[in-house]
Design a protein around this motif. Structure first.
Motif, mmCIF file in Angstrom:
data_model
loop_
_atom_site.group_PDB
_atom_site.id
_atom_site.type_symbol
_atom_site.label_atom_id
_atom_site.label_comp_id
_atom_site.label_asym_id
_atom_site.label_seq_id
_atom_site.Cartn_x
_atom_site.Cartn_y
_atom_site.Cartn_z
ATOM 1 N N ASN C 45 0.730 -1.092 -0.059
ATOM 2 C CA ASN C 45 0.255 0.337 -0.085
ATOM 3 C C ASN C 45 1.125 1.245 0.473
ATOM 4 O OD1 ASN C 45 -2.662 -1.212 1.993
ATOM 5 N ND2 ASN C 45 -2.629 -0.570 0.035
ATOM 6 N N GLY C 46 0.283 1.906 -0.919
ATOM 7 C CA GLY C 46 1.341 3.371 -0.697
ATOM 8 C C GLY C 46 2.387 3.383 -1.920
ATOM 9 N N GLY C 48 2.644 2.991 -4.863
ATOM 10 C CA GLY C 48 2.673 3.726 -6.386
ATOM 11 C C GLY C 48 2.011 3.317 -7.228
ATOM 12 N N LYS C 49 1.219 2.362 -7.100
ATOM 13 C CA LYS C 49 0.252 1.461 -8.290
ATOM 14 C C LYS C 49 -0.274 1.866 -8.794
ATOM 15 C CE LYS C 49 -0.739 -1.549 -5.910
ATOM 16 N NZ LYS C 49 -0.035 -0.791 -4.501
ATOM 17 N N THR C 50 -1.473 2.903 -7.915
ATOM 18 C CA THR C 50 -2.232 3.914 -9.135
ATOM 19 C C THR C 50 -2.195 5.304 -9.296
ATOM 20 O OG1 THR C 50 -3.577 3.208 -6.836
ATOM 21 C CG2 THR C 50 -4.023 5.172 -7.954
ATOM 22 N N THR C 51 -0.920 5.412 -8.814
ATOM 23 C CA THR C 51 0.232 6.262 -9.590
ATOM 24 C C THR C 51 0.876 6.478 -11.047
ATOM 25 O OG1 THR C 51 0.362 7.112 -7.085
ATOM 26 C CG2 THR C 51 2.025 8.378 -9.172
ATOM 27 N N ASN E 138 -3.418 12.578 0.078
ATOM 28 C CA ASN E 138 -2.694 12.527 0.539
ATOM 29 C C ASN E 138 -2.117 10.889 0.484
ATOM 30 O OD1 ASN E 138 -2.351 15.019 -0.790
ATOM 31 N ND2 ASN E 138 -0.618 15.290 0.712
ATOM 32 N N SER E 140 -2.591 6.720 0.055
ATOM 33 C CA SER E 140 -3.499 5.926 -0.966
ATOM 34 C C SER E 140 -4.500 5.649 -0.551
ATOM 35 C CB SER E 140 -2.357 4.413 -1.627
ATOM 36 O OG SER E 140 -1.734 3.830 -0.574
ATOM 37 N N GLY E 142 -5.027 1.625 -0.080
ATOM 38 C CA GLY E 142 -4.874 1.374 1.274
ATOM 39 C C GLY E 142 -4.319 1.854 2.603
HETATM 40 N N1 LIG Z 1 -2.726 13.047 -3.933
HETATM 41 C C1 LIG Z 1 -1.805 13.433 -3.029
HETATM 42 N N2 LIG Z 1 -1.241 13.628 -3.355
HETATM 43 C C2 LIG Z 1 -0.218 13.898 -2.588
HETATM 44 N N3 LIG Z 1 0.604 12.026 -2.173
HETATM 45 C C3 LIG Z 1 -0.166 11.551 -2.383
HETATM 46 C C4 LIG Z 1 -1.764 11.641 -3.393
HETATM 47 N N4 LIG Z 1 -2.261 10.552 -3.044
HETATM 48 C C5 LIG Z 1 -1.486 9.586 -3.391
HETATM 49 N N5 LIG Z 1 -0.374 9.709 -2.671
HETATM 50 C C6 LIG Z 1 0.935 9.364 -2.239
HETATM 51 O O1 LIG Z 1 1.525 8.690 -3.318
HETATM 52 C C7 LIG Z 1 2.220 7.560 -2.821
HETATM 53 C C8 LIG Z 1 1.181 5.679 -3.541
HETATM 54 O O2 LIG Z 1 0.412 6.382 -3.819
HETATM 55 P P1 LIG Z 1 -0.607 5.725 -5.051
HETATM 56 O O3 LIG Z 1 -2.211 6.000 -4.640
HETATM 57 O O4 LIG Z 1 0.063 5.324 -6.260
HETATM 58 O O5 LIG Z 1 -0.589 3.951 -4.265
HETATM 59 P P2 LIG Z 1 -0.725 2.686 -4.376
HETATM 60 O O6 LIG Z 1 0.379 1.589 -4.364
HETATM 61 O O7 LIG Z 1 -1.736 2.396 -5.055
HETATM 62 O O8 LIG Z 1 -1.632 2.030 -2.971
HETATM 63 P P3 LIG Z 1 -3.107 1.145 -2.720
HETATM 64 O O9 LIG Z 1 -2.404 -0.081 -2.658
HETATM 65 O O10 LIG Z 1 -3.137 1.733 -1.205
HETATM 66 O O11 LIG Z 1 -4.092 2.329 -3.391
HETATM 67 C C9 LIG Z 1 1.603 7.334 -1.287
HETATM 68 O O12 LIG Z 1 2.432 7.102 0.115
HETATM 69 C C10 LIG Z 1 0.401 8.350 -0.449
HETATM 70 O O13 LIG Z 1 0.620 9.242 0.170
#
Ligand SMILES: Nc1ncnc2c1ncn2[C@@H]1O[C@H](COP(=O)(O)OP(=O)(O)OP(=O)(O)O)[C@@H](O)[C@H]1O
Ligand code: HEM
Ligand SMILES: Nc1ncnc2c1ncn2[C@@H]1O[C@H](COP(=O)(O)OP(=O)(O)OP(=O)(O)O)[C@@H](O)[C@H]1O
Ligand SMILES: [Mg+2]
Ligand SMILES: [Mg+2]
Lengths: 239, 246, 219, 239, 219
Positions: C45-46, C48-51, E138, E140, E142
C-alpha cells in the motif's frame, strides 16, 4: 463469452464521429438532468424565491420596486446560474466519468461545449422563460419586458460559459459552494452591468442596440475561450 | 537567447542573482523614498482646494498604479508556467497575488481616507473605485483558489488559467464599469485628474514617490520569491549548503 | 522480457521518476508490455501503483521520463493512443443516476459506435441481467463494479489498464474476470493490472514489483 | 500487537463524558475549517461580492441605494449563510464520518449543536462583523448601524440552525446546491422580514424592541428544535 | 451453534426480512453471534451483506424482525448497545482533510477517553509511522483503509461489525488484520465480517451464507 476477432491497434477510421459523440454527450447530460428533475426545477425555484425576497426585505411599494426590478432580476439570474453550476462536472468527477471523458479520443472542446449547452438548456433557459412573470411581480415598466428577455437570453449563456471555467478549476476540491461564486462572480460583472443597463435604459426610452451588440460580442468571446479554458482546467483537476 | 531563458528559469540562478541586486535596490529605494517623502510632506505647497490632504496623493497614486500592473504580471507569469512549465514563473505568480491584493486594498484604503475630506464620503460607486474593488475581488479569488488546492503543481496551473482569464477580463470590466457610471451620474463626480493643471512642484515629487514605491514593490516581490524558492527547493543540495553555511 | 528500448512493445516506459510529497515513489523505472502479455503491477500500500497507472494514461503528468506507444512518444500521437486505451480506475466511471445500459451506451459511444444489443449481452455476461434499467445507486458495491467491467466486453481497445478491478467482486465474478483477461491477452491484447489478490491467469503473466522497482518474470 | 486485557461488554461509566465529546466535535470541526481556510474566507467574500453586485445592477445613486440597503444586506447575509451550509454535513456524509457520529453513544442533539456552533463561528460571525462596512457602502443611515448589527447577530444563528435541518435532509442526494436553498429559504423568510424591518423602522425613528424580542424568541425556538430535527433527518439520510 | 433464541448470544437476529426494490434479499433469517466467535457473512454480489450489517448497526431500519443484544431487544437499550459496538463500512469514516492522528483522536474520543500515545502506537502498528500528520487525501487507497482499521486497536468495543475491511489492503496488511481479528475473538470479543476473500483466522469461525439464507458452521 462473446467471441470476437483478435484485437488490434485502433483503426482511427472506425472511431465514433465527432458529431455523434457530441450528441451522445449532450443527450446523456440532458437525460441525467431529467432523471434528477431537481436540476431543472431548482434553478427556477431559486430564482423565484430570491426575487420574491426583495419585496419582503426591501419594501412592497410598487414605485420603489419598479426602480430596482431590472437590477434585482439580473442579480438573481446571475446567482441562480452560478449556483446551479455545481452540477456541471461535480458528479462526473466523483464517479469517475470525467476521467473517462478525458481519456476518450474525442476533442475535449466539443465535449465540454456539449455539457455547457445541456446545462444551459436545463438551468439557464427556464430562468429566462420565467423572467417576464417576475418582471410583472416587481412592476417593471412593460416596455422593458422584451429587452429584459432578450438580454437574459444572450447573457445567461455567457454566465454559464464563464462559470464552467470556475467549476472546472474547483471540481476536485473538498470544500465547495462558495469558492466557485468567489472566483466567478467578479468575472461576470460586465454581463450584469450591460444587461441590467439595457433594461434600465429602455425604461427611460433610450436605444439599446449597442447593449445587445456588446452582449453578443461577450457571448462570442465566451464561446471561443471558455470551453478551451474549462478543458484545460479539467485536466488539471483530475491530476 | 534560449540559453538565457532557461537559465533564468533556474531558481538557484535567480536566487543568487537577486541576492546581488538586492542591496542596490534597497539603497535606491531608501534614496527615492526619503527624497520623495520629505519633499511631499514638507515642501509641496498645500492645495488651494484640497488643503493638506493633497499629500495623501503621494501614497495613493503610486500604490494604485502598481496594483494595476499586478494582474498583467500574474497573467504573463501564468502563461510561462503553462507553456514552458517554468517553476520560477509560478513562484513569481504565487507571490504577486497577495501583493496585488494588498496594494489594491491599500489603494482602496488610501482613496477612502482621501475621499472623506474631499468628497465628504469614504466610499462612492464611482467608476474607478468600483473597478478597483472588482479587481480586488479577482485577486482574492486567485488567492482563494491557490489556498484551496493542495497539490502545488495543480495549484500552479489552475491559478495560471484563472489569471489569464482574469487578465482578459480586467479591461472588459474596467470599460464596462466606466460606461456604466458615466451615463448614470455625469455631473456630481469630482475630477480625479489633477495632473494637467498642476505645476511641476506637485508632480516631480510624485514621480519620485512612484519610483520609490515601485522599488519597494520589486523588493517585496523579490524577497517573497526568494523565500518561496528556499521553501520549494529545501531538499536540493544548494539550499542545504546555504543553510549549513549560516 | 527485454528491459529498456523495445520497438516491438505496445507500451513502454523509460526511466520513469515520480515523487509525491517529497517521497520518491519510483526512479529509473523502465518496463514494457506487448500484445499477448499481461503485466501485473505489484507493491505494498502506498508504493505508487495507482500513481503509475494514472501516469501511463496521461491523467497525471507530474513525473519525469519517457513514454512510448508502439515505439513513438505518446505525446506525439495522443489521439491514436487514446483510441487504443481502456482505463478503469479506483473510481468506476459509472454514473449513479443512470442505469447500467445508459452508462454503457455513453461510455461506449465515446469510442466506437455500438449497438444496444451488444450492451445487453455484455450486461448479461457480467451477471446483471434484470438490472439493465435500475439506477446504479440502487446497486450493491460489487454490482457497480460489474457495470464498469462490462466495458471490457464492448470496447475494442487493445491496451487495458486496470486499477484493482477485483475489489468488491465475489468469487465467481473474480474467476470470470480472470478468464476474460487471459482471453484478451491470447487474442493479442495487452493488460496492465494491479491487484493484491493472487492472480491466476492462463496466459503470459509478468510482474512489475514497485517495492523492488524492477521487473521479474513470474511465468 | 499491543496486548490488552480481554474485552468485555461496555461499562457505560467509563464512556467519554458529554462535555468532552462536545468539545471534541466542536474543535474537530473548527480544525477542519481552519485547515481549509476557504471555509472562513469564502462566506465573507461572497457576502461582500453579492452586496456590491446591487449597485452595479440597480444604480450607484446614494438615494436609491440607501432605501434598499437594509434589504440587500439581509438578503445577502441570508444567501451567504445558506450557501456556506453545504459544508456542514456533506464531507462527513461522503467520507463516512457521519455514520460514525450516529453510531457513537453520545446524545446526538449535542453533537449536532456542536457542529452548528462551529459552523456559525466560521461563517456567520464574520458576516456579521463585516456588515457595518457594507452598510456604509450602501449608504444606510448611520442611526441604523447598531440595529443592523444586533439583528444580524441574533438572526444569523437562526439561519444556520434552520438551514442545518435542510442540509441534513438533503445530504444524501446526488444533486446539491440549489435544492438546499429551495427548501430552506422559505423557512427562513420570517427571520429576514423581522430583521430587515427592524433596520427599516429604526431609520424612521421607530422603536425596535419588539423586533429584537421576536428575533430572540426565534433563536430560542431554533435552539430547541433545530438540532433535534437535524439529528432525526441525518438518521434518515444515511439510511 | 444454536439457531433461534439464545440468551447467551451477544447479538442475535430473529426472523429478519428485508426487501429492496421489490426484490426479497432475505427472509426468516435468524442467526446469533457470541463472545469468542467470528461470523463471516458470505454471499454473491448484491445478496444483501451490506444491507444486513447496516440493519444490525441501526443505520438502516427498513426491515422486519427482531434484534437482541445480550438477550434484550436492542431498541430498548440503544445507548448500551452503541457503547459496545464498532462499525467500519464501505465508507471509511476518515476525513480527508484531517491527518490520521486527528481522525483517530476524534473518532476515539466519541467513545472512550484516549491518550495521544495510544493513537501513535496504533498508527505505527498499521504501518503508518511517518504518516501521522499527512492529510489523509494524500494517502493511497490502502493507507486510508489502514487509518480506518487503526480504530480496531484503540477502541474497547466488544462487538465488531466490519464490511469488507480487506479491500485495497496489501498481502501483509491482510494477514495482520486476520491475526488481529482472531486475537479479538480469543479475548472474548465477537466479530461480524463480510469479505469475498478466503478468510484464514485462527479462532472459532462460522459462516452465514446469504445465498443459502442459513447458517453453516465451517470450523
Ligand atoms: N493526492 C495525493 N497527493 C500527494 N500524495 C499522494 C496523493 N495520493 C497518493 N499520494 C502518495 O503517493 C503514494 C502512492 O500512492 P498510490 O495511490 O499510487 O499507491 P498505491 O500503490 O496505489 O497504493 P494502494 O495499494 O493503497 O492503492 C502514497 O505514499 C501516498 O502517500
Ligand atoms: C477608495 C477610493 C479610491 C480608489 C479605489 C482609487 C483608485 C485609483 C486608481 C486605480 C488610480 C489609477 C492609478 C494609475 O492609473 O496609475 C487612481 C489615481 C488617482 N486618484 Fe484615486 N482612488 C480613490 C480615491 C481617490 C480620491 C478620494 C482622490 C482625491 C480626490 C483620488 C485622486 C486620485 C488622483 C489624483 C489620481 C492620479 C490621477 C491619474 O493617474 O489619472 N483618488 N486612483
Ligand atoms: N440504496 C439502495 N436502494 C435500493 N436498493 C439497493 C440500494 N443499495 C443496494 N440495493 C439493492 O440491495 C441489494 C443488496 O445490496 P447490498 O449492498 O446489501 O449487497 P452486498 O451483498 O453488500 O453486495 P456486494 O458484495 O456487491 O457488496 C442489491 O441487489 C441492490 O440492488
Ligand atoms: Mg491504488
Ligand atoms: Mg457490500
Amino acid at each position: 463469452m462473446t467471441d470476437k476477432s483478435p484485437v488490434s491497434v485502433a483503426d482511427t477510421q472506425t472511431l465514433t464521429s465527432l458529431g455523434k459523440a457530441f450528441r451522445s454527450t449532450l443527450s446523456r447530460d440532458l437525460l441525467i438532468a431529467f432523471k434528477r428533475r431537481n436540476d431543472i426545477l431548482n434553478p427556477v425555484m431559486f430564482f423565484l424565491i430570491v426575487v420574491s425576497l426583495f419585496p419582503l426585505g426591501v419594501s412592497p411599494d410598487p414605485q420603489q420596486l419598479s426602480v430596482i426590478a431590472a437590477g434585482v432580476i439580473w442579480v438573481s439570474a446571475l446567482l441562480a446560474s452560478m449556483l446551479s453550476l455545481d452540477n456541471l462536472f461535480r458528479a462526473d468527477y466523483e464517479d469517475g466519468s470525467l476521467e473517462q471523458l478525458l481519456l476518450s479520443p474525442q476533442p475535449l472542446y466539443f465535449m465540454v461545449l456539449a455539457k455547457n449547452i445541456s446545462h444551459w438548456l436545463v438551468s439557464g433557459l427556464p430562468v429566462v422563460l420565467l423572467s417576464p412573470v417576475l418582471a410583472y411581480m416587481l412592476y417593471l415598466p412593460s416596455e422593458a419586458y422584451g429587452t429584459l428577455f432578450i438580454s437574459l437570453l444572450i447573457g445567461t449563456p455567457v454566465l454559464s460559459l464563464f462559470g464552467s471555467i470556475g467549476v472546472a478549476l474547483t471540481v476536485g476540491l473538498g470544500s465547495r459552494g462558495l469558492i466557485l461564486a468567489v472566483i466567478v462572480l467578479p468575472l461576470t460583472t460586465p454581463v450584469l452591468i450591460v444587461g441590467a443597463k439595457a433594461v434600465a435604459d429602455v425604461s427611460f426610452g433610450l436605444p439599446v442596440g449597442t447593449h445587445f451588440a456588446i452582449l453578443g460580442a461577450m457571448l462570442a468571446l465566451a464561446l471561443t475561450i471558455a470551453p478551451l479554458a474549462s478543458a484545460a482546467a479539467l485536466k488539471i483537476s483530475v491530476n | 537567447m534560449w540559453l538565457w531563458f532557461s537559465k533564468l528559469g533556474s531558481p538557484r540562478w535567480f536566487y543568487e542573482l537577486s541576492g546581488k541586486w538586492l542591496p542596490w535596490l534597497y539603497a535606491a529605494m531608501v534614496v527615492f523614498m526619503a527624497v520623495g517623502l520629505t519633499w511631499a510632506l514638507l515642501f509641496v505647497p498645500a492645495d488651494y482646494q484640497q488643503g493638506e490632504t493633497i499629500r495623501i496623493m503621494y501614497v495613493h497614486v503610486p500604490v494604485a498604479s502598481i496594483s494595476l500592473a499586478c494582474f498583467p504580471l500574474m497573467a504573463v507569469a501564468g502563461t510561462i508556467t503553462l507553456v514552458w512549465r517554468m517553476k520560477l514563473a509560478d513562484m513569481v505568480a504565487k507571490c504577486v497575488a497577495p501583493i496585488g491584493a494588498w496594494f489594491s486594498g491599500l489603494a482602496l484604503l488610501s482613496g477612502a481616507i482621501w475621499g472623506e475630506p474631499i468628497w465628504g464620503v469614504w466610499w462612492t460607486w464611482d467608476a474607478r473605485l468600483t473597478s478597483m474593488l472588482i479587481q480586488f475581488f479577482l485577486f482574492i479569488g486567485v488567492i482563494a483558489l491557490r489556498s484551496a488546492i493542495e497539490s502545488q503543481d495543480a495549484a500552479a496551473k489552475a491559478c495560471a488559467i484563472l489569471a489569464i482569464v482574469g487578465a482578459i477580463n480586467v479591461p472588459i470590466i474596467k470599460y464596462s464599469v466606466e460606461w456604466w457610471n458615466t451615463l448614470h451620474q455625469p455631473a456630481s463626480r469630482i475630477s480625479m485628474d489633477p495632473m494637467a493643471p498642476n505645476p511641476p512642484e506637485i508632480w516631480v515629487p510624485l514621480l519620485i514617490m512612484i519610483a520609490g514605491v515601485y522599488l519597494f514593490f520589486i523588493i517585496t516581490l523579490l524577497l517573497r520569491t526568494r523565500n518561496e524558492i528556499l521553501v520549494r527547493e529545501r531538499r536540493s543540495k544548494w539550499v542545504q549548503d546555504l543553510v549549513r553555511k549560516g | 522480457m527485454t528491459i529498456g528500448s523495445n520497438p516491438e512493445a505496445l507500451l513502454e516506459g523509460r526511466n520513469l521518476y515520480c515523487e509525491r510529497d517529497e517521497r520518491v515513489l519510483f526512479e529509473q523505472l523502465s518496463f514494457s508490455v506487448q500484445g499477448g502479455q499481461l503485466l501485473q503491477v505489484k507493491g505494498s500500500n502506498g508504493s505508487g501503483k495507482t500513481t503509475l497507472l494514472r501516469i501511463l494514461c496521461g491523467l497525471n503528468d507530474s513525473f519525469e521520463g519517457e513514454l512510448y506507444f508502439q515505439g513513438q512518444l505518446i505525446e506525439e500521437q495522443r489521439d491514436q493512443y487514446l483510441a487504443s486505451l481502456l482505463y478503469i480506475g479506483h473510481r468506476s466511471g459509472v454514473s449513479r443516476i443512470l442505469s447500467p445500459r445508459e452508462n454503457l451506451r455513453w461510455s461506449g459511444a465515446l469510442h466506437y459506435p455500438i449497438a444496444d444489443a451488444d450492451i445487453d449481452d455484455a450486461l448479461a455476461e457480467v451477471g446483471l441481467r434484470g438490472y439493465e434499467d435500475v439506477p446504479c445507486h440502487n446497486l450493491s458495491a460489487g454490482q457497480q463494479q460489474r457495470v464498469s467491467l462490462a466495458r471490457l466486453l464492448i470496447g475494442r481497445a487493445v491496451l487495458w489498464i486496470l486499477d484493482e478491478p477485483f475489489t468488491t467482486l465475489d468469487v465467481h465474478a473474480v474467476a470470470q474476470l480472470e478468464v476474460r483477461l487471459a482471453h484478451h491477452v491470447k487474442n493479442g491484447g495487452a493488460v496492465l493490472v494491479t491487484t493484491h489478490h493472487d492472480l491466476k491467469v492462463d496466459c503470459r503473466h509478468d510482474v512489475l514489483d514497485l517495492d523492488a522497482s524492477r521487473v521479474r518474470s513470474s511465468v
